[in-house]
Design a protein around this motif. Structure first.
Motif, PDB file in Angstrom:
ATOM      1  N   ILE A 126      20.386  33.511  52.223  1.00 20.98           N
ATOM      2  CA  ILE A 126      19.618  32.578  51.263  1.00 20.98           C
ATOM      3  C   ILE A 126      20.316  32.347  50.044  1.00 20.98           C
ATOM      4  O   ILE A 126      20.840  33.321  49.482  1.00 20.98           O
ATOM      5  N   ALA A 127      20.845  31.277  49.865  1.00 15.36           N
ATOM      6  CA  ALA A 127      21.783  31.035  48.321  1.00 15.36           C
ATOM      7  C   ALA A 127      20.704  30.728  47.374  1.00 15.36           C
ATOM      8  O   ALA A 127      19.836  30.078  47.098  1.00 15.36           O
ATOM      9  N   TYR A 128      20.830  31.870  46.412  1.00 17.23           N
ATOM     10  CA  TYR A 128      19.698  32.019  45.182  1.00 17.23           C
ATOM     11  C   TYR A 128      20.340  31.459  44.066  1.00 17.23           C
ATOM     12  O   TYR A 128      21.410  32.093  43.629  1.00 17.23           O
ATOM     13  N   ASP A 129      19.951  30.552  43.334  1.00 14.15           N
ATOM     14  CA  ASP A 129      20.265  30.014  42.229  1.00 14.15           C
ATOM     15  C   ASP A 129      21.773  29.432  42.232  1.00 14.15           C
ATOM     16  O   ASP A 129      21.817  28.376  41.528  1.00 14.15           O
ATOM     17  N   ARG A 130      22.462  29.803  42.916  1.00 12.25           N
ATOM     18  CA  ARG A 130      23.854  29.029  43.107  1.00 12.25           C
ATOM     19  C   ARG A 130      24.077  28.793  44.581  1.00 12.25           C
ATOM     20  O   ARG A 130      23.792  29.687  45.522  1.00 12.25           O
ATOM     21  N   LEU A 131      24.564  27.849  45.010  1.00 19.95           N
ATOM     22  CA  LEU A 131      24.876  27.314  46.229  1.00 19.95           C
ATOM     23  C   LEU A 131      25.981  28.029  46.834  1.00 19.95           C
ATOM     24  O   LEU A 131      27.234  27.523  46.665  1.00 19.95           O
ATOM     25  N   ALA A 132      26.001  29.121  47.735  1.00 19.02           N
ATOM     26  CA  ALA A 132      27.051  29.684  48.368  1.00 19.02           C
ATOM     27  C   ALA A 132      27.598  28.872  49.441  1.00 19.02           C
ATOM     28  O   ALA A 132      26.671  28.442  50.319  1.00 19.02           O
ATOM     29  N   PHE A 142      17.679  25.221  40.591  1.00 18.59           N
ATOM     30  CA  PHE A 142      17.178  24.060  39.818  1.00 18.59           C
ATOM     31  C   PHE A 142      18.033  22.761  39.971  1.00 18.59           C
ATOM     32  O   PHE A 142      19.135  22.844  40.615  1.00 18.59           O
ATOM     33  N   ASP A 143      17.559  21.374  39.509  1.00 16.39           N
ATOM     34  CA  ASP A 143      18.269  20.206  39.622  1.00 16.39           C
ATOM     35  C   ASP A 143      19.448  20.763  38.703  1.00 16.39           C
ATOM     36  O   ASP A 143      19.333  20.352  37.289  1.00 16.39           O
ATOM     37  N   ASN A 144      20.535  21.167  38.750  1.00 12.89           N
ATOM     38  CA  ASN A 144      21.610  21.703  37.821  1.00 12.89           C
ATOM     39  C   ASN A 144      22.462  20.531  36.873  1.00 12.89           C
ATOM     40  O   ASN A 144      22.507  20.554  35.996  1.00 12.89           O
ATOM     41  N   GLU A 145      22.360  19.258  37.687  1.00 16.29           N
ATOM     42  CA  GLU A 145      23.203  18.238  36.903  1.00 16.29           C
ATOM     43  C   GLU A 145      21.985  17.961  35.738  1.00 16.29           C
ATOM     44  O   GLU A 145      22.458  17.532  34.729  1.00 16.29           O
ATOM     45  N   LYS A 146      20.698  17.820  36.358  1.00 23.17           N
ATOM     46  CA  LYS A 146      19.774  17.363  35.219  1.00 23.17           C
ATOM     47  C   LYS A 146      19.816  18.613  34.063  1.00 23.17           C
ATOM     48  O   LYS A 146      19.469  18.261  33.073  1.00 23.17           O
ATOM     49  N   VAL A 147      20.056  19.825  34.236  1.00 21.22           N
ATOM     50  CA  VAL A 147      20.126  20.907  33.220  1.00 21.22           C
ATOM     51  C   VAL A 147      21.234  20.134  32.268  1.00 21.22           C
ATOM     52  O   VAL A 147      20.864  20.409  31.143  1.00 21.22           O
ATOM     53  N   ASP A 174      31.812  29.164  34.430  1.00 21.44           N
ATOM     54  CA  ASP A 174      32.962  29.601  35.104  1.00 21.44           C
ATOM     55  C   ASP A 174      33.152  28.536  36.080  1.00 21.44           C
ATOM     56  O   ASP A 174      32.229  27.915  36.890  1.00 21.44           O
ATOM     57  N   ASP A 175      34.312  28.494  36.307  1.00 22.96           N
ATOM     58  CA  ASP A 175      34.784  27.246  37.158  1.00 22.96           C
ATOM     59  C   ASP A 175      34.618  27.549  38.688  1.00 22.96           C
ATOM     60  O   ASP A 175      34.474  26.646  39.675  1.00 22.96           O
ATOM     61  N   ASN A 176      34.521  29.001  38.878  1.00 19.99           N
ATOM     62  CA  ASN A 176      34.164  29.208  40.426  1.00 19.99           C
ATOM     63  C   ASN A 176      32.713  29.074  40.831  1.00 19.99           C
ATOM     64  O   ASN A 176      32.362  29.561  41.924  1.00 19.99           O
ATOM     65  N   ASP A 177      31.990  28.683  39.867  1.00 19.31           N
ATOM     66  CA  ASP A 177      30.307  28.520  39.975  1.00 19.31           C
ATOM     67  C   ASP A 177      30.078  27.177  40.008  1.00 19.31           C
ATOM     68  O   ASP A 177      30.374  26.380  39.165  1.00 19.31           O
ATOM     69  N   PRO A 178      29.600  26.489  41.144  1.00 23.19           N
ATOM     70  CA  PRO A 178      29.226  25.324  41.291  1.00 23.19           C
ATOM     71  C   PRO A 178      28.215  24.748  40.521  1.00 23.19           C
ATOM     72  O   PRO A 178      28.149  23.613  39.979  1.00 23.19           O
ATOM     73  N   ASN A 179      27.321  25.507  40.114  1.00 17.29           N
ATOM     74  CA  ASN A 179      26.443  25.435  38.730  1.00 17.29           C
ATOM     75  C   ASN A 179      27.090  24.983  37.751  1.00 17.29           C
ATOM     76  O   ASN A 179      26.507  23.785  37.055  1.00 17.29           O
ATOM     77  N   ALA A 180      27.971  25.801  37.298  1.00 12.64           N
ATOM     78  CA  ALA A 180      28.771  25.237  36.063  1.00 12.64           C
ATOM     79  C   ALA A 180      29.365  23.830  35.989  1.00 12.64           C
ATOM     80  O   ALA A 180      29.471  23.261  35.281  1.00 12.64           O
ATOM     81  N   GLY A 181      29.897  23.503  37.385  1.00 14.15           N
ATOM     82  CA  GLY A 181      30.299  22.184  37.330  1.00 14.15           C
ATOM     83  C   GLY A 181      29.322  20.886  37.160  1.00 14.15           C
ATOM     84  O   GLY A 181      29.418  20.061  36.622  1.00 14.15           O
ATOM     85  N   GLN A 182      28.124  21.387  37.975  1.00 11.33           N
ATOM     86  CA  GLN A 182      26.844  20.568  37.645  1.00 11.33           C
ATOM     87  C   GLN A 182      26.489  20.267  36.305  1.00 11.33           C
ATOM     88  O   GLN A 182      26.311  19.225  36.062  1.00 11.33           O
ATOM     89  N   PHE A 183      26.417  21.438  35.683  1.00 12.64           N
ATOM     90  CA  PHE A 183      25.776  21.550  34.196  1.00 12.64           C
ATOM     91  C   PHE A 183      27.093  20.717  33.626  1.00 12.64           C
ATOM     92  O   PHE A 183      26.573  19.923  32.667  1.00 12.64           O
ATOM     93  N   LYS A 184      28.121  20.861  33.637  1.00  6.60           N
ATOM     94  CA  LYS A 184      29.204  20.075  32.984  1.00  6.60           C
ATOM     95  C   LYS A 184      29.134  18.412  33.196  1.00  6.60           C
ATOM     96  O   LYS A 184      29.165  17.715  32.341  1.00  6.60           O
ATOM     97  N   GLY A 186      26.654  16.721  34.041  1.00  9.49           N
ATOM     98  CA  GLY A 186      25.609  16.252  33.689  1.00  9.49           C
ATOM     99  C   GLY A 186      25.581  16.060  32.207  1.00  9.49           C
ATOM    100  O   GLY A 186      25.046  15.101  31.485  1.00  9.49           O
ATOM    101  N   ALA A 187      26.121  17.133  31.637  1.00 14.61           N
ATOM    102  CA  ALA A 187      26.353  17.083  30.202  1.00 14.61           C
ATOM    103  C   ALA A 187      27.388  15.764  29.729  1.00 14.61           C
ATOM    104  O   ALA A 187      26.992  15.166  28.574  1.00 14.61           O
ATOM    105  N   HIS A 188      28.196  15.904  30.552  1.00 11.13           N
ATOM    106  CA  HIS A 188      29.194  14.700  30.112  1.00 11.13           C
ATOM    107  C   HIS A 188      28.822  13.359  30.452  1.00 11.13           C
ATOM    108  O   HIS A 188      28.772  12.294  29.505  1.00 11.13           O
ATOM    109  N   LYS A 189      27.703  13.373  31.369  1.00  8.98           N
ATOM    110  CA  LYS A 189      26.958  11.909  31.667  1.00  8.98           C
ATOM    111  C   LYS A 189      26.410  11.432  30.339  1.00  8.98           C
ATOM    112  O   LYS A 189      26.327  10.255  30.239  1.00  8.98           O
ATOM    113  N   VAL A 190      25.842  12.433  29.564  1.00  5.54           N
ATOM    114  CA  VAL A 190      25.136  12.144  28.456  1.00  5.54           C
ATOM    115  C   VAL A 190      26.113  11.954  27.147  1.00  5.54           C
ATOM    116  O   VAL A 190      25.869  10.961  26.499  1.00  5.54           O
ATOM    117  N   LEU A 191      26.780  12.908  26.812  1.00 10.33           N
ATOM    118  CA  LEU A 191      27.945  13.101  25.890  1.00 10.33           C
ATOM    119  C   LEU A 191      28.753  11.887  25.702  1.00 10.33           C
ATOM    120  O   LEU A 191      29.163  11.370  24.628  1.00 10.33           O
TER     121      LEU A 191
END
Length: 360
Positions: A126-132, A142-147, A174-184, A186-191
């Motif tokens: 089970i991939a928990y919190d980050r998609l392995a 969570f919807d990480n881009e929404k974050v 961290d660039d190795n964390d797919p969540n981090a890429g989605q946060f980034k 999503g943030a750029h989409k707004v900023l």
């Protein structure tokens, strides 16, 4: 909106209990060598940048597993930010015959061979919190881009009328964390377009020490007045960034993520503008329910009602909704949900700030 968050959390919890009800007690084998159907592996990534894993995820998962399967146990390990250590922990669980492993990967892009080899041995991951990477059986997050979008919106709001001309520093995960890429993303989409310019952007690697160094480099490069806000991908890094800014006499809006207790206190004093609350309980309990169901060959789609594209397949997924926390809604979010008690936040040092925010 805040009432819906609390009610939604309760509804998810009730659904999870019903989904696993009557299914967890049917195991009979207690032999690890023949395939352990009483043990669930739990591998979490670190405990330095975010306190959530030890303080919330682990105990919540353990409690939910026990409530669904009285004779089940959770074998837990934390990798302390080291992918090699986590691989050894993963291999040990597989060699012990554990058939369900919850994995929150240190390096989510490097797990494909682990998960593939485990699947061949009948182990469900089970991939928990980050998609392995690899053929995981389910994904909970969570919807990480929404974050990231919420982080961007909150930073723009904190800047107010100055947003359009503001220069912003971004310290990402961290660039190795797919969540981090989605946060980034999503943030750029707004900023992008909502603020003047992103004038400095680096990865803080989820490490407060690295984030502090990068913030120092930004100050050296841009000068003390060369930026008007800082986006930090999480609260651990935000704490270090704020310390670095204060040391230089700089006061600008800084945001984070994770709703750490010290972040809530910084929000009360005005040192931090916002955080993102991702309700750990429904995430942890959802993962635990799915794990028990997989352990006993019960369909998981009653809980994992969404899907996420990964490695050419659609993975059954439970994706939860994040919420922005500012001084105005602390009581209606992290306090109302029981994440913290008022006494946890309103220690002597923060008594006046809590009174001003009507928490006491």
């Amino acid at each position: 909106m805040m009432r819906r968050v609390v009610i939604g959390t309760a509804a998810v919890s009730m659904a999870l209990t019903m989904a696993a009800c009557g299914k967890a007690g049917g195991s009979s084998s207690n032999s690890a060598s023949s395939g352990d159907n009483k043990t669930i592996g739990l591998l979490l990534p670190e405990n330095s940048s975010s306190v959530r894993y030890e303080s919330f995820d682990k105990p919540l998962i353990e409690a939910k597993v026990k409530s669904l399967c009285a004779d089940c146990t959770v074998k837990y390990n934390n990798a302390n930010g080291d992918a090699t250590t986590q691989k050894q922990q993963f291999d040990t669980l597989v060699s012990q015959g554990v058939k369900v492993i919850m994995l929150d990967p240190v390096n989510a892009t490097g797990t494909a061979s682990w998960v593939t080899d485990a699947q061949k041995k009948g182990v469900k991951v089970i991939a928990y919190d980050r998609l392995a990477a690899g053929p995981v059986s389910a994904y909970i997050s969570f919807d990480n881009e929404k974050v990231g979008e919420l982080q961007g919106q909150a930073l723009v709001k904190a800047l107010g009328a100055n947003a359009k001309s503001a220069n912003v520093v971004m310290i990402n995960g961290d660039d190795n964390d797919p969540n981090a890429g989605q946060f980034k993303a999503g943030a750029h989409k707004v900023l992008d377009g909502a603020v003047g310019k992103i004038v400095y952007e680096q990865s803080g690697e989820w490490k407060p020490t690295v984030a502090s160094q990068k913030m120092g480099a930004a100050i050296t490069s841009l000068g003390k007045t060369g930026f008007q806000a800082v986006y930090s991908a999480n609260d651990g890094m935000a704490a270090a960034i704020i310390t670095a800014l204060k040391a230089q006499g700089i006061s600008v809006p800084v945001g984070g993520q994770d709703a750490a207790s010290d972040a809530i206190q910084r929000i009360l004093t005005g040192d931090q503008a916002y955080t993102i609350y991702k309700a750990y309980k429904p995430e942890a309990e959802g993962a635990a329910t799915i794990a028990v169901n997989l352990l006993h060959n019960v369909d998981v789609t009653s809980v994992a009602t969404a899907t996420t594209a990964s490695d050419g397949t659609n993975v059954p997924s439970l994706l939860l909704t994040p919420v922005v926390v500012t001084k105005d809604n602390i009581k209606d979010t992290v306090i109302a949900d029981g994440l913290y008690k008022v006494s946890d936040i309103c220690t002597a040092q923060y008594a006046q700030a809590c009174q001003d925010a009507h928490l006491q």
